[in-house]
Motif scaffolding. Structure first.
Motif, PDB file in Angstrom:
ATOM      1  N   MET A 583       0.807  -1.211   0.000  1.00  0.00           N
ATOM      2  CA  MET A 583       0.000   0.000   0.000  1.00  0.00           C
ATOM      3  C   MET A 583       0.849   1.274   0.000  1.00  0.00           C
ATOM      4  N   ASP A 584       2.019   1.250   0.677  1.00  0.00           N
ATOM      5  CA  ASP A 584       2.876   2.446   0.693  1.00  0.00           C
ATOM      6  C   ASP A 584       3.354   2.782  -0.714  1.00  0.00           C
ATOM      7  N   LYS A 585       3.800   1.762  -1.415  1.00  0.00           N
ATOM      8  CA  LYS A 585       4.277   2.000  -2.773  1.00  0.00           C
ATOM      9  C   LYS A 585       3.119   2.392  -3.704  1.00  0.00           C
ATOM     10  N   ALA A 586       1.957   1.808  -3.453  1.00  0.00           N
ATOM     11  CA  ALA A 586       0.790   2.182  -4.248  1.00  0.00           C
ATOM     12  C   ALA A 586       0.438   3.647  -4.029  1.00  0.00           C
ATOM     13  N   SER A 587       0.451   4.079  -2.738  1.00  0.00           N
ATOM     14  CA  SER A 587       0.136   5.475  -2.415  1.00  0.00           C
ATOM     15  C   SER A 587       1.142   6.424  -3.053  1.00  0.00           C
ATOM     16  N   GLU A 588       2.416   6.005  -3.094  1.00  0.00           N
ATOM     17  CA  GLU A 588       3.462   6.833  -3.704  1.00  0.00           C
ATOM     18  C   GLU A 588       3.176   7.058  -5.193  1.00  0.00           C
ATOM     19  N   GLN A 589       2.767   5.983  -5.878  1.00  0.00           N
ATOM     20  CA  GLN A 589       2.466   6.112  -7.306  1.00  0.00           C
ATOM     21  C   GLN A 589       1.218   6.961  -7.538  1.00  0.00           C
ATOM     22  N   PHE A 590       0.207   6.793  -6.686  1.00  0.00           N
ATOM     23  CA  PHE A 590      -1.006   7.587  -6.832  1.00  0.00           C
ATOM     24  C   PHE A 590      -0.720   9.066  -6.557  1.00  0.00           C
ATOM     25  N   ALA A 591       0.181   9.343  -5.620  1.00  0.00           N
ATOM     26  CA  ALA A 591       0.560  10.727  -5.329  1.00  0.00           C
ATOM     27  C   ALA A 591       1.256  11.356  -6.538  1.00  0.00           C
ATOM     28  N   LEU A 592       2.122  10.580  -7.189  1.00  0.00           N
ATOM     29  CA  LEU A 592       2.793  11.073  -8.398  1.00  0.00           C
ATOM     30  C   LEU A 592       1.776  11.335  -9.511  1.00  0.00           C
ATOM     31  N   ALA A 593       0.756  10.470  -9.582  1.00  0.00           N
ATOM     32  CA  ALA A 593      -0.294  10.665 -10.581  1.00  0.00           C
ATOM     33  C   ALA A 593      -1.063  11.956 -10.295  1.00  0.00           C
ATOM     34  N   ARG A 594      -1.316  12.253  -9.000  1.00  0.00           N
ATOM     35  CA  ARG A 594      -2.037  13.476  -8.635  1.00  0.00           C
ATOM     36  C   ARG A 594      -1.227  14.720  -8.962  1.00  0.00           C
ATOM     37  N   GLU A 595       0.106  14.631  -8.876  1.00  0.00           N
ATOM     38  CA  GLU A 595       0.957  15.770  -9.244  1.00  0.00           C
ATOM     39  C   GLU A 595       0.820  16.085 -10.737  1.00  0.00           C
ATOM     40  N   ILE A 596       0.639  15.034 -11.508  1.00  0.00           N
ATOM     41  CA  ILE A 596       0.477  15.225 -12.956  1.00  0.00           C
ATOM     42  C   ILE A 596      -0.916  15.754 -13.258  1.00  0.00           C
ATOM     43  N   ASP A 597      -1.916  15.204 -12.620  1.00  0.00           N
ATOM     44  CA  ASP A 597      -3.303  15.634 -12.827  1.00  0.00           C
ATOM     45  C   ASP A 597      -4.004  15.672 -11.474  1.00  0.00           C
ATOM     46  N   PRO A 598      -4.178  16.862 -10.880  1.00  0.00           N
ATOM     47  CA  PRO A 598      -4.802  16.990  -9.548  1.00  0.00           C
ATOM     48  C   PRO A 598      -6.213  16.407  -9.482  1.00  0.00           C
ATOM     49  N   ARG A 599      -6.835  16.192 -10.643  1.00  0.00           N
ATOM     50  CA  ARG A 599      -8.204  15.659 -10.638  1.00  0.00           C
ATOM     51  C   ARG A 599      -8.231  14.158 -10.376  1.00  0.00           C
ATOM     52  N   PHE A 600      -7.063  13.507 -10.422  1.00  0.00           N
ATOM     53  CA  PHE A 600      -7.021  12.059 -10.243  1.00  0.00           C
ATOM     54  C   PHE A 600      -7.371  11.672  -8.810  1.00  0.00           C
ATOM     55  N   SER A 601      -8.192  10.634  -8.746  1.00  0.00           N
ATOM     56  CA  SER A 601      -8.537  10.083  -7.436  1.00  0.00           C
ATOM     57  C   SER A 601      -8.508   8.564  -7.540  1.00  0.00           C
ATOM     58  N   PRO A 602      -7.693   7.869  -6.710  1.00  0.00           N
ATOM     59  CA  PRO A 602      -7.564   6.405  -6.816  1.00  0.00           C
ATOM     60  C   PRO A 602      -8.857   5.704  -6.386  1.00  0.00           C
TER      61      PRO A 602
END
Length: 602
Positions: A583-602
C-alpha cells in the motif's frame, strides 16, 4: 540607357497616388483571403507547428541554422534547408501560441505585401520599356498587382500555413529585385538593401538562387549601358557571394545539395523530358486556374512519343519562338516570359522533388513573370497607337470577379483536413496519399466507417507496410478484431521486426481475450526494442490481467523509467502495487499521478 519619361515618373514623385493604389491592392489581397482566418491547421501543419519543439524557444535557433528542415523530427536525410521557416514559426508561436488564426493572418499579410511589391516592380519595369500616358503608367501596374493578389492558383501557398517559406521567399526576392532596379548604377543604400534582402530570401527557400540570373536577364533585356561591362559584373559579385554563403550553410546542414531522389526509377534522359509536360502544365494552370488540387498524381513519360510528350515538346518550341520574337519587339514581354521560366527551373529538376513534382505553390513567384508577360502586350499595343484600352478594363473586371470567386471558394477547401482531402480524393482517386490522409482525417473526427473505407482503398492501391498497418488500426477501431489481427499479420510480412506493429497485434489479441497470445507478442516487441515504452506498458497490463503481479510491476516500473510523467503509467503501477498489498508504494504512485493531474482520485 533606361528609358525615363516625366509623365510615367509621376508614379514615383506622386507618392500620394502610389500609396493610395498600394493600399487598395493590399486591402484587396487581404480581403480575398480573410476567410482563411477561420481555417485550422492542415496536412504538414500538425508536424511543422503542433509537434515542432524548436519553435517554442529561441535557444533552438542554433539547431535551426545548423541542421535540415526536418531535423526536429529526427529526419537525417532531406533536400530542404530553410532555417527562416522555423524562425518565423518561433515568432508566430510567441504571439499566438497554437491558435491557427494567427498563423493564417501572417500568411495573408505576407501575400498582401508581395502583391504590393508586384505593383511597384511592374511600374518600374514598364517605365524602362514604354513611354506611356500618366494614366496608363498607373493602370497597368495596378492591374498586374490586382490579378496577382486574387489569382486562385495562390490559394495553396496563402491558405496553407506550412507554405510560409513560399511567401517569405517571394517577398524578399521581389524586394531585392526592386531595390536593385531602384539604385540605378550607384552603389548606395538601395543596393545594400537589395543584397541583404536577397540573403534573407535564400534562407527562406532554395529557389532564391535564381535571382542573380534574373538580374543579368534584366540588364541584358533593358540594355543598361550606363555602366561598362566590367563594372556591371562587379555588381553581381555580392549576390554570388550570398549564393556561396548559402551553399556553405546548406552543405553543412545537409551534407550535400540533394540527398533523396524519389524518382530514381527515371533515367537522366527521362527526368529531362518530363520537364516538358511539367512546364506545359504550369503555364496551363496559370492561364486556366480551374480544378485546383492539393495533390497532383505524377504519371511520368518514358519517351516523347507517349502521353503529353510531343504536345509538350511543341509547347517548349513555341515558348522559344515567343522569346525570340519578344526579344526584338517587346522587351517587357521577353523579360516576363524568361522570369517565369527562370523561377520555375528549380522545381523542374525532378530528382530533387517529392513524389508529386507538380504543385500549385511552385507557381507563386513565377506567376509574377506570367502576369508581366500578359500586361506587356496591352502596354505595347498602346505605344503602337492603340489608345487606352477601356475594353481591357471590362475584361479585367470579368476575370477579377471569376478569380475572386475561385479564390474565396477554394479557401474553404483548405479549412480542415477532412474538407481538403475529400476534395483531393475526388480529383486524384488513383493515388494512395489522398486516401490515406482522408482516412486519418475522418478517424480524427470520429468517422470510423469513412476511415476504414479509405484505408482499405489506400491498401488496395498500394499494399505496403504503411497502408496495411493503418488498415489494421481501422479494423481495430471498428471493433473488428479478427480482421485487425489478420491485417497486422499481413503487415508483419512486410517488416517482421516492427515493434509498433507487434505491439498493436498484441493489443488486438488482448482485447479479444487471448491473453497468453498477447503476452507473447508484447514480449517479442520489448525483446526487439528494449527502449520501446508502450511494449513494457502493455506487457505489464497483460501480466496484471493474468494475475502475475511481480512480472506486471517489473514491466510497469520499466515503463515509468522510460516515460516519466505518464499519468497512466503511475496509475497502473499503483494498482499493481495495491493488488500486491504494497500500500505504501501504491500510495506513492497515486501521489505522483495526482501531481500530474490533480483531478485524479484512486
Amino acid at each position: 540607357m533606361i528609358a525615363e519619361n516625366d509623365k510615367a515618373a509621376s508614379l514615383d514623385k506622386g507618392s500620394g497616388t502610389a500609396a493610395c493604389l498600394a493600399t487598395i491592392i493590399f486591402f484587396v489581397a487581404f480581403c480575398a483571403y480573410v476567410n482563411t482566418l477561420h481555417n485550422g491547421f492542415v496536412w504538414d501543419d500538425a508536424v511543422q507547428i503542433l509537434k515542432n519543439p524548436w519553435i517554442t524557444h529561441l535557444r533552438n535557433l542554433r539547431h535551426v541554422f545548423a541542421t535540415n528542415v526536418g531535423a526536429f523530427m529526427g529526419i537525417t536525410q532531406t533536400n530542404y534547408y530553410r532555417p527562416l521557416m522555423h524562425a518565423v514559426y518561433m515568432l508566430e508561436y510567441s504571439l499566438f501560441g497554437f491558435k491557427p488564426w494567427g498563423y493564417h493572418l501572417v500568411n495573408v499579410l505576407f501575400h498582401a505585401g508581395v502583391s504590393v511589391m508586384v505593383f511597384f516592380l511592374t511600374a518600374r519595369l514598364i517605365r524602362q520599356q514604354h513611354a506611356l500616358s500618366s494614366l496608363s503608367a498607373v493602370i497597368y501596374p495596378f492591374v498586374a498587382a490586382l490579378l496577382f493578389a486574387i489569382h486562385p492558383v495562390h490559394t495553396e501557398p496563402v491558405a496553407w500555413v506550412a507554405c510560409i517559406p513560399e511567401l517569405t521567399f517571394a517577398f524578399f526576392y521581389l524586394l531585392s529585385l526592386y531595390f536593385y532596379l531602384l539604385h540605378g548604377d550607384r552603389m548606395g543604400w538601395a543596393y545594400a538593401v537589395s543584397v541583404l534582402s536577397y540573403f534573407i530570401a535564400t534562407l527562406c527557400k532554395e529557389s532564391a538562387v535564381t535571382l542573380p540570373f534574373v538580374l543579368m536577364l534584366h540588364d541584358v533585356t533593358f540594355r543598361r549601358k550606363t555602366a561598362g561591362f566590367p563594372r556591371l559584373l562587379t555588381k553581381y559579385v555580392p549576390y554570388l557571394l550570398v549564393v556561396a554563403i548559402y551553399l556553405v550553410l546548406r552543405f553543412n546542414a545537409l551534407g550535400g545539395m540533394t540527398q533523396i531522389n524519389k524518382h530514381g526509377d527515371l533515367t537522366t534522359y527521362q527526368a529531362a523530358i518530363n520537364t516538358f509536360p511539367l512546364l506545359l502544365r504550369y503555364f496551363y494552370t496559370l492561364v486556366l486556374p480551374i480544378d485546383l488540387n492539393a495533390f497532383y498524381v505524377f504519371h511520368p513519360i518514358r519517351s516523347l512519343h507517349e502521353g503529353a510528350g510531343l504536345p509538350s515538346l511543341l509547347f517548349v518550341v513555341f515558348l522559344a519562338l515567343l522569346a525570340l520574337v519578344t526579344a526584338v519587339r517587346n522587351r517587357l514581354a521577353f523579360f516576363g516570359l524568361l522570369f517565369t521560366i527562370l523561377t520555375l527551373l528549380p522545381v523542374l529538376y525532378i530528382p530533387a522533388l517529392g513524389e508529386n513534382p507538380f504543385c500549385e505553390r511552385y507557381l507563386y513567384l513565377p506567376s509574377v513573370g506570367f502576369i508581366l508577360l500578359a500586361i506587356s502586350f496591352f502596354a505595347h499595343r498602346e505605344v503602337t497607337g492603340w489608345r487606352f484600352p477601356f475594353v481591357l478594363l471590362g475584361a479585367v473586371s470579368v476575370v477579377a470577379c471569376l478569380y475572386v470567386y475561385g479564390t474565396v471558394s477554394r479557401n474553404f477547401i483548405w479549412r480542415s483536413d477532412s474538407t481538403l482531402w475529400a476534395d483531393t480524393v475526388k480529383k486524384s482517386p488513383d493515388d494512395v496519399v489522398p486516401h490515406q490522409n482522408l482516412a486519418v482525417a475522418l478517424r480524427d473526427v470520429g468517422d470510423a466507417d469513412g476511415a476504414l473505407k479509405h484505408f482499405a482503398m489506400a491498401y488496395a492501391l498500394k499494399p505496403n507496410e504503411e497502408t496495411s498497418y493503418n488498415l489494421g488500426l481501422a479494423f481495430k477501431k471498428k471493433g473488428l478484431l479478427d480482421q485487425a489481427i489478420a491485417q497486422y499479420q499481413k503487415t508483419l510480412a512486410f517488416n517482421p521486426n516492427n515493434p509498433e506493429t507487434i505491439n498493436n497485434l498484441g493489443n488486438a489479441l488482448l482485447e479479444k481475450g487471448s491473453i497468453d497470445d498477447a503476452i507473447a507478442q508484447y514480449r517479442r516487441s520489448v525483446a526487439l526494442t528494449p527502449q520501446y515504452p508502450l511494449g513494457h506498458m502493455n506487457l505489464g497490463i497483460a501480466y496484471l490481467k493474468k494475475g502475475l503481479l511481480d512480472q506486471a510491476i517489473e514491466q510497469l516500473s520499466r515503463f515509468v523509467e522510460l516515460q516519466p510523467g505518464s499519468l497512466k503509467g503511475h496509475v497502473v503501477l499503483g494498482m499493481a502495487y495495491r493488488n500486491k498489498g504494497l500500500m505504501d508504494k501504491a500510495s506513492e504512485q497515486f501521489a505522483l499521478a495526482r501531481e500530474i493531474d490533480p483531478r485524479f482520485s484512486p
